[in-house]
Design a protein around this motif. Structure first.
Motif, PDB file in Angstrom:
ATOM      1  N   ASP A   1       0.807  -1.220   0.000  1.00  0.00           N
ATOM      2  CA  ASP A   1       0.000   0.000   0.000  1.00  0.00           C
ATOM      3  C   ASP A   1       0.845   1.276   0.000  1.00  0.00           C
TER       4      ASP A   1
ATOM      5  N   THR B   1       0.424   5.395  -4.590  1.00  0.00           N
ATOM      6  CA  THR B   1      -0.820   6.137  -4.781  1.00  0.00           C
ATOM      7  C   THR B   1      -1.127   6.117  -6.273  1.00  0.00           C
ATOM      8  N   SER B   2      -2.317   5.614  -6.633  1.00  0.00           N
ATOM      9  CA  SER B   2      -2.633   5.411  -8.047  1.00  0.00           C
ATOM     10  C   SER B   2      -3.970   6.019  -8.432  1.00  0.00           C
ATOM     11  N   THR B   3      -4.013   6.551  -9.655  1.00  0.00           N
ATOM     12  CA  THR B   3      -5.255   6.968 -10.294  1.00  0.00           C
ATOM     13  C   THR B   3      -5.250   6.399 -11.703  1.00  0.00           C
TER      14      THR B   3
ATOM     15  N   THR C   1      -9.316   5.182  -8.081  1.00  0.00           N
ATOM     16  CA  THR C   1      -8.199   5.646  -7.255  1.00  0.00           C
ATOM     17  C   THR C   1      -7.987   4.736  -6.047  1.00  0.00           C
TER      18      THR C   1
ATOM     19  N   THR D   1      -4.708   3.409  -2.867  1.00  0.00           N
ATOM     20  CA  THR D   1      -3.314   3.186  -2.469  1.00  0.00           C
ATOM     21  C   THR D   1      -3.090   1.711  -2.167  1.00  0.00           C
TER      22      THR D   1
ATOM     23  N   THR E   1       2.256   7.436  -7.930  1.00  0.00           N
ATOM     24  CA  THR E   1       3.285   8.171  -7.207  1.00  0.00           C
ATOM     25  C   THR E   1       3.974   7.182  -6.280  1.00  0.00           C
TER      26      THR E   1
END
Length: 158
Positions: A79, A82-84, A98, A100, A136
Motif C-alpha cells: 500500500d 498512490t494510483s489513479t 483511485t 493506495t 506516485t
C-alpha cells in the motif's frame, strides 16, 4: 385422494428443486469482459503488457492492474503506491479509479496496483486507451498510457 396428494407432493418437490437450483446457479458477471490486456508506455520507466481486472457491485466498481512487463527497480512496501487509473468513456468523458492498494513488491518483479475504487453507471463503456495510469512512488510521479485499445474490448458495466 391419494393421487391428488402425490401430484401435489411432486409439484412441491419440483418447485423446491427449481428454487434450490436457482440459489446455486452462478450469478451473472456485472461487467464484461472481466479482464482485458493493454500495452502501456510509461516513458522513462519502461512499458509493456498489462492486465486489467474489473469487478462491479451496483455503481461501485474496482480495477486492478498487473503490469507483467513493467517491473519495479526497488522493493516497494504494501500500500505504498498512490494510483489513479483513468479510463476513457465511450461518448466522451472519463471515469477515475483511485487508491493506495498494492502488494509488497520485491525489486525486479511486476507491478500490481489495486483494487482501485471507482463509480460507474449502468451502460458505461470504458477503455484504458485514451486514459492514463498515474502512480506516485516515493514522491516520484509516473504516468503510463495505453498505446492501443484494450483487448478483447472495452469494459461494459451493467
Amino acid at each position: 385422494m391419494r393421487g391428488k396428494r402425490s401430484t401435489t407432493g411432486a409439484a412441491l418437490l419440483a418447485g423446491g428443486l427449481a428454487v434450490s437450483g436457482l440459489a446455486f446457479a452462478p450469478s451473472a458477471a456485472a461487467v464484461t469482459p472481466q479482464s482485458a490486456t493493454i500495452t502501456a508506455n510509461c516513458g522513462f520507466f519502461g512499458g509493456g503488457q498489462a492486465t486489467l481486472t474489473a469487478t462491479q457491485n451496483g455503481t461501485a466498481a474496482t480495477l486492478t492492474l498487473t503490469a507483467t512487463a513493467i517491473t519495479t527497480p526497488i522493493a516497494l512496501g504494501q500500500d505504498s503506491i498512490t494510483s489513479t487509473l483513468t479510463l476513457a468513456k465511450s461518448g466522451g468523458g472519463t471515469v477515475a479509479f483511485t487508491g493506495t492498494k498494492n502488494p509488497a513488491t520485491p525489486a525486479g518483479t511486476p507491478v500490481t496496483v489495486g483494487p482501485l475504487d471507482g463509480t460507474v453507471a449502468s451502460g458505461d463503456t470504458l477503455d484504458a486507451y485514451g486514459g492514463s495510469l498515474k502512480m506516485t512512488v516515493f514522491g516520484i510521479p509516473i504516468t503510463c498510457t495505453a498505446t492501443a485499445p484494450q483487448a478483447p474490448g472495452p469494459f461494459v458495466f451493467d
